[in-house]
Design a protein around this motif. Structure first.
Motif, mmCIF file in Angstrom:
data_model
loop_
_atom_site.group_PDB
_atom_site.id
_atom_site.type_symbol
_atom_site.label_atom_id
_atom_site.label_comp_id
_atom_site.label_asym_id
_atom_site.label_seq_id
_atom_site.Cartn_x
_atom_site.Cartn_y
_atom_site.Cartn_z
ATOM 1 N N LYS A 154 33.151 15.512 26.208
ATOM 2 C CA LYS A 154 34.157 15.050 27.180
ATOM 3 C C LYS A 154 35.009 16.213 27.679
ATOM 4 O O LYS A 154 35.332 16.279 28.881
ATOM 5 C CB LYS A 154 35.035 13.967 26.547
ATOM 6 C CG LYS A 154 34.314 12.649 26.334
ATOM 7 C CD LYS A 154 35.228 11.562 25.798
ATOM 8 C CE LYS A 154 35.603 11.797 24.360
ATOM 9 N NZ LYS A 154 36.351 10.660 23.775
ATOM 10 N N MET A 155 35.366 17.129 26.786
ATOM 11 C CA MET A 155 36.185 18.269 27.196
ATOM 12 C C MET A 155 35.441 19.165 28.178
ATOM 13 O O MET A 155 36.023 19.674 29.137
ATOM 14 C CB MET A 155 36.624 19.080 25.974
ATOM 15 C CG MET A 155 37.724 18.410 25.152
ATOM 16 S SD MET A 155 39.174 17.961 26.145
ATOM 17 C CE MET A 155 39.666 19.557 26.804
ATOM 18 N N LYS A 156 34.146 19.349 27.957
ATOM 19 C CA LYS A 156 33.368 20.177 28.887
ATOM 20 C C LYS A 156 33.214 19.489 30.238
ATOM 21 O O LYS A 156 33.183 20.144 31.282
ATOM 22 C CB LYS A 156 31.999 20.502 28.282
ATOM 23 C CG LYS A 156 32.068 21.562 27.195
ATOM 24 C CD LYS A 156 30.705 22.092 26.817
ATOM 25 C CE LYS A 156 30.847 23.222 25.802
ATOM 26 N NZ LYS A 156 29.536 23.786 25.399
ATOM 27 N N ILE A 157 33.114 18.165 30.214
ATOM 28 C CA ILE A 157 33.045 17.411 31.478
ATOM 29 C C ILE A 157 34.333 17.628 32.270
ATOM 30 O O ILE A 157 34.309 17.807 33.494
ATOM 31 C CB ILE A 157 32.824 15.922 31.199
ATOM 32 C CG1 ILE A 157 31.388 15.683 30.704
ATOM 33 C CG2 ILE A 157 33.089 15.073 32.447
ATOM 34 C CD1 ILE A 157 31.113 14.263 30.249
ATOM 35 N N ILE A 158 35.471 17.640 31.569
ATOM 36 C CA ILE A 158 36.762 17.823 32.222
ATOM 37 C C ILE A 158 36.926 19.259 32.722
ATOM 38 O O ILE A 158 37.231 19.495 33.892
ATOM 39 C CB ILE A 158 37.913 17.466 31.257
ATOM 40 C CG1 ILE A 158 37.905 15.965 30.953
ATOM 41 C CG2 ILE A 158 39.270 17.873 31.846
ATOM 42 C CD1 ILE A 158 38.867 15.552 29.854
#
Length: 255
Positions: A154-158
């Motif tokens: 999720k952090m990489k998506i953000i």
């Protein structure tokens, strides 16, 4: 609209900055320092053009219902007082106002919206949330489902700015390790989701092929040993049973 009904009873007042406290349930968790700095410069030059929505917490103190980013920037700009829209704190209206205003201003990341909706489900039904936000129930479920992905994914998506459509595609991958591999490839090699997905598919085939070749060596060894026993006059036979997780060989030798 719920937003209009809630605002209808509000009034604009000027409140000392130190009497306005941060939001407790802000859906917005990602605020860059550069973004705050630029906004504080604008507020220092032009003032706070959009009032902060607040509610009373007693003793002349107030808490932000919506506009936490503006409050922080106004504090950095050195404002001694803040123009605020005072509303009543009733039921779930604070959470709804916060979420609605951030969605309308497009300040929220879709994963932040998903987290806010997930928290609202503790006290509201899916139908109530859908009606309040004017979002189809299917889209609500789809967004909340994104939260099931690992935190690092999720952090990489953000941080990489991937779209909600890409996030949904990643979420549909059943293997968590493959989710991570796909995102890593997209991030490190600067390739599309489809390219990363196909690359990880090829990796799976290669790994399976390598394992299969290893198994084949042992199978051939067993078959060769039984053939040698048979050639020397010993009656022997093999039975092979293949399951999803194993290959079972049974060697029977007659006395």
């Amino acid at each position: 609209m719920l937003n209009n009904r809630i605002r209808s009873g509000g009034r604009i007042i000027l409140i000392p900055t130190e009497d306005v406290f941060p939001s407790e349930n802000s859906p917005r968790t990602i605020i860059s320092s550069e973004e705050l700095y630029q906004l504080s410069l604008s507020i220092a030059e032009k003032g706070l053009l959009n009032p902060i929505t607040v509610y009373s917490i007693g003793n002349g103190k107030y808490r932000v219902a919506s506009g936490e980013r503006r409050r922080r920037a106004a504090v950095s700009a050195g404002l001694s007082s803040l123009p605020c829209l005072l509303i009543k704190n009733e039921g779930n209206n604070i959470k709804l106002i916060n979420l609605i205003e951030n969605m309308h201003s497009k300040e929220l990341h879709f994963l932040e919206i998903a987290e806010a909706i997930d928290r609202m489900q503790e006290t509201m039904s899916l139908n109530e949330i859908s009606a309040a936000l004017s979002i189809p129930e299917g889209l609500i479920l789809s967004r909340v489902r994104l939260l099931s992905m690992p935190t690092d994914v999720k952090m990489k998506i953000i941080t990489s700015g991937y779209s909600e459509s890409v996030a949904n595609s990643i979420c549909k991958i059943n293997d968590v390790n493959r989710q991570k591999a796909v995102v890593d490839m997209m991030d490190n090699l600067d390739i599309s989701f489809n390219e990363a997905y196909e690359a990880t598919e090829e990796q799976k085939k290669t790994i399976f092929s390598a394992h299969f070749k290893d198994y084949t060596i042992f199978q051939n060894t067993i078959e060769h040993a039984v053939a040698m026993m048979t050639a020397s006059g010993i009656q022997a036979r093999t039975e092979k049973n293949i399951t999803d997780s194993s290959i079972v060989y049974t060697v029977t030798i007659n006395k």
